[in-house]
Design a protein around this motif. Sequence first.
Motif: not given
Length: 275
Positions: A16-18, A72-74, A103-105, A147-149
């Motif tokens: 996952s993230t984080d 990189q996002t956010g 945006e952090p998405l 699986l994050v695009r």
Amino acid sequence: MTTRRRGRVLAVTGTSTDVGKTVATAALAAACLLPEVRGAIVAGPSERRRSGSRSASHEGPGTRIAVCKPVQTGVVPDEPGDLAEVQRLAGDVTTVELFRYPEPLAPDTAARRAGMPLADPAVIVRAVDELAASHDLTLVEGAGGVLVRLGEAATILDIAAKTVVPGTDDGVLVVVAPGLGALNHAELTVNAVRALGLRPAGLVIGWWPADPDLAMRCNRTDLPRVTGVPVVGVLPAGAADLAPADFRRRAASWFDEDWLATLSPTRSEQLARTP
Ligand SMILES: Nc1ncnc2c1ncn2[C@@H]1O[C@H](COP(=O)(O)OP(=O)(O)OP(=O)(O)O)[C@@H](O)[C@H]1O
Ligand SMILES: C[C@H](N)[C@H](N)CCCCCC(=O)O
Ligand SMILES: [Mg+2]
């Protein structure tokens, strides 16, 4: 037919993230930059094993490490992202970031909301190949979970499928959390890696507390059992809070010594394998 020199490529994903992908990436980079490990990486397992000890140093040109964060996002322009953290903790590594969104998405969502072009997988693949041609080890950190695009219908696995070399020690490193829930997430992630015909290179537990609870203690044996993938690294909780010098000094101890050494065959062996 010209053969291009090529180092090792490891995609770094997580459940996952984080979950600790960036810190684990920094730790692996720092571990490979240590002189005694550097010798093993540049010399390759056969030479290292002949010497029979970890301290064998190989007077090569030294290990050159690259870390790519394709998307990189956010963060807004000029704001430090994951690669700044990798350089803070690991030190002398080449870093390449290709796309960033405010945006952090998830990257594709963040791009659409910002009205910005989606990350182009071809650009990412080209950048990774260029890094691999001039570095002994290239680490490619995804965004969030497996699986994050990153861009239009492209995940970190799609990038890996176009950059790792089958039949080598290239592969996909999976960073996992230590506690209850990790078994399901880890197996789902590893299954996604295998579904694309990619090699899970190992599991890294992103942070391990001084006082692990029952589930955590069971997970140390259950994670490799249910996934069929060895735990090749365990970062102590608090690792990211260490002074960089202490982080770099200790990083190699957080990884399995033999795994570190087999991370990349000698360049000549690798060259021979490159079509
Ligand atoms: N072993 C550790 N010790 C202390 N802090 C840690 C450790 N691992 C991760 N962290 C902290 O947990 C947070 C998330 O870690 P990290 O940024 O590496 O996650 P990530 O999986 O890379 O997230 P993203 O999906 O955003 O890239 C950060 O604040 C980081 O400093
Ligand atoms: C913003 C965050 N730190 C990561 N860079 C992106 C995480 C995307 C997660 C998408 C999801 O799985 O819901
Ligand atoms: Mg990260």
